[in-house]
Design an enzyme around this catalytic site. Structure first.
Site, PDB file in Angstrom:
ATOM      1  N   ILE A 136    -114.453 -22.364  13.287  1.00 33.08           N
ATOM      2  CA  ILE A 136    -113.314 -23.276  13.371  1.00 33.08           C
ATOM      3  C   ILE A 136    -112.174 -22.613  14.139  1.00 33.08           C
ATOM      4  O   ILE A 136    -111.717 -21.534  13.758  1.00 33.08           O
ATOM      5  CB  ILE A 136    -112.815 -23.664  11.967  1.00 33.08           C
ATOM      6  CG1 ILE A 136    -113.961 -24.242  11.138  1.00 33.08           C
ATOM      7  CG2 ILE A 136    -111.669 -24.657  12.058  1.00 33.08           C
ATOM      8  CD1 ILE A 136    -113.611 -24.456   9.683  1.00 33.08           C
ATOM      9  N   LYS A 205    -107.851 -13.654   4.612  1.00 30.40           N
ATOM     10  CA  LYS A 205    -107.662 -14.696   5.622  1.00 30.40           C
ATOM     11  C   LYS A 205    -106.271 -15.324   5.518  1.00 30.40           C
ATOM     12  O   LYS A 205    -105.648 -15.631   6.540  1.00 30.40           O
ATOM     13  CB  LYS A 205    -108.749 -15.756   5.467  1.00 30.40           C
ATOM     14  CG  LYS A 205    -110.145 -15.212   5.773  1.00 30.40           C
ATOM     15  CD  LYS A 205    -111.246 -16.173   5.357  1.00 30.40           C
ATOM     16  CE  LYS A 205    -112.621 -15.588   5.652  1.00 30.40           C
ATOM     17  NZ  LYS A 205    -113.721 -16.432   5.160  1.00 30.40           N
ATOM     18  N   GLY A 307    -121.540 -17.782   8.549  1.00 32.13           N
ATOM     19  CA  GLY A 307    -122.896 -17.805   9.100  1.00 32.13           C
ATOM     20  C   GLY A 307    -122.963 -17.137  10.449  1.00 32.13           C
ATOM     21  O   GLY A 307    -121.964 -17.026  11.165  1.00 32.13           O
TER      22      GLY A 307
END
Length: 431
Positions: A136, A205, A307
């Site tokens: 993203i 994050k 992933g």
């Protein structure tokens, strides 16, 4: 005349590193056209050189320091994980003027200042889109697309493991322990899931996002953190009755004190989210980040947050940018830290709350409990009582209240004879 190749060193050949190497190899022609020069892998650092990795064995080395220091390496891609070794290697690369692309959120959340200063000093690029939310694009829009706007809030689901677990609990009614086992079986949870389920990954994050959004250095230690290991199937059942679900949220926002002083908050915790909120529909291992800015309004970024392939996509995007800068002589965006805003303590943050208690089944319990909220100016929105006898349960939902006031209230409730235990305390967001 063919342009001189740009040399790439890849540190790490796990799920992400393997995908980076595959894409670099299979898409070599397209990438060269996009950059203006060929991208050539000079070497791949691995822990053990065993020659059974599906890549040219001649590229493998167990000496990452020598690889980073090679004169024919222009860009270093770090996908090793961990902190100490990557930190040393990235600093060495930056000090030699080599650009760095990293997916290492834990490292950036602790040493962003040191790494950015090294990059600025040597006029090298430091790119890290892959460190937050996988494929993203969030980092680059905050740093570049919204560079002329004033970001007021960044909030979202940035950990796929916890989102998978909470989504599965919500859908199946299963408890936390059995859902965690299933997440491990399917490959969504690590053998040691602590970093994910206790919120450490999301906190790293959040630190990165807050630093960029608010032009202030924020480290993981500045982020208030709670995990999901205490969430029960009863919590999700009650959430459904309130037309909500539960998500682990990372929230970074500007806040203003009563005296007009601006500060920032960075926090990670599980929260009830109304079903009609965009984040409530983000299920499974997917991530989503909502950015609010004064001119742009609300923007939402959604997709696969982890992933090998999704993260490799973000790494390659950064790699192409860094390679173009090498070829054309440009530079990527520098760290922006001019604002130097203070981090607000969690006690000063106001949200709504959900408090679940096991209580005695007798007259006067509700009045006694409500009095403790009232003493601390915590206004009650709704009350739900269920069960009877030893299974009597009281759920209170509040209006906006300061975290410090709510904490004092919960401590007082714990001491009441009519309260067997305070089972859960969760916040409500997005209402």
């Amino acid at each position: 005349m063919t342009a001189k190749p740009i040399g790439i060193a890849v540190l790490g050949l796990g799920n992400v590193g393997s995908e980076v190497v595959r894409i670099l190899t299979e898409n070599a022609e397209d990438l060269a056209a996009r950059v203006g020069a060929p991208l050539e892998i000079r070497g791949i650092a691995v822990r053990r050189v065993d020659g059974k990795r599906g890549v040219d064995a001649a590229l493998l080395t167990d000496d990452p320091e020598s690889l980073v220091n090679r004169d024919d390496v222009d860009i270093v891609v770090e996908v090793l994980g961990g902190i100490d070794v990557p930190r040393k290697l990235i600093l060495a690369a930056l000090e030699k003027g080599k650009s760095v692309v990293t997916a290492n959120k834990a490292l950036l959340a602790e040493y962003t200042g040191e790494l950015n200063e090294a990059a600025e000093k040597s006029r090298a690029d430091l790119y890290f889109e892959a460190a937050v939310a996988g494929a993203i694009p969030v980092v680059r829009p905050l740093m570049q697309s919204l560079a002329g706007d004033r970001v007021t809030k960044v909030a979202g689901i940035v950990n796929g493991t916890t989102n998978f677990i909470l989504s599965a609990m919500d859908e199946t009614g299963a408890d936390y322990a059995e859902t965690l086992v299933e997440a491990g079986r399917l490959g969504y949870a690590e053998a040691d899931p602590t970093a994910d389920v206790e919120g450490y990954d999301a906190a790293s994050k959040a630190a990165i996002l807050a630093s960029i959004a608010f032009h202030t250095r924020v480290t993981a230690g500045d982020v208030y953190r709670e995990g999901i290991s205490n969430i029960t199937s009863a919590d999700l059942e009650t959430a459904r009755s309130l037309d909500c679900t539960i998500k682990l949220l990372a929230i970074c926002e500007r806040i203003t004190t009563p005296k007009g002083k601006e500060r920032i908050s960075a926090r990670v915790y599980p929260a009830l989210v109304p079903r009609d909120h965009p984040l409530a529909t983000v299920n499974g291992a997917f991530n989503a980040v909502v950015v609010e800015a004064e001119a742009a309004g609300r923007l939402m970024f959604y997709g696969q947050g982890a992933g090998g392939s999704p993260t490799a996509s973000a790494v390659l995007g950064d790699l192409v940018m860094a390679a173009r800068n090498k070829f054309y002589g440009g530079r990527g965006p520098l760290e922006s830290k001019y604002a130097k805003l203070e981090i607000a303590p969690m006690g000063d943050i106001s949200t709504r709350y959900y408090v679940s208690m096991e209580v005695a089944d007798k007259p006067g319990v509700l009045a006694t409990v409500a009095a403790e909220f009232s003493k601390r100016d915590v206004s009650i929105s709704t009350v739900r009582q269920s069960g009877s006898g030893d299974g009597a349960r009281l759920v209170v939902v509040t209006h906006l209240a300061a975290d410090s006031a709510l904490s004092e209230t919960v401590s007082a409730l714990d001491k009441l004879d009519v309260v067997t235990s305070v089972a859960s305390v969760l916040r409500l967001e997005g209402t």
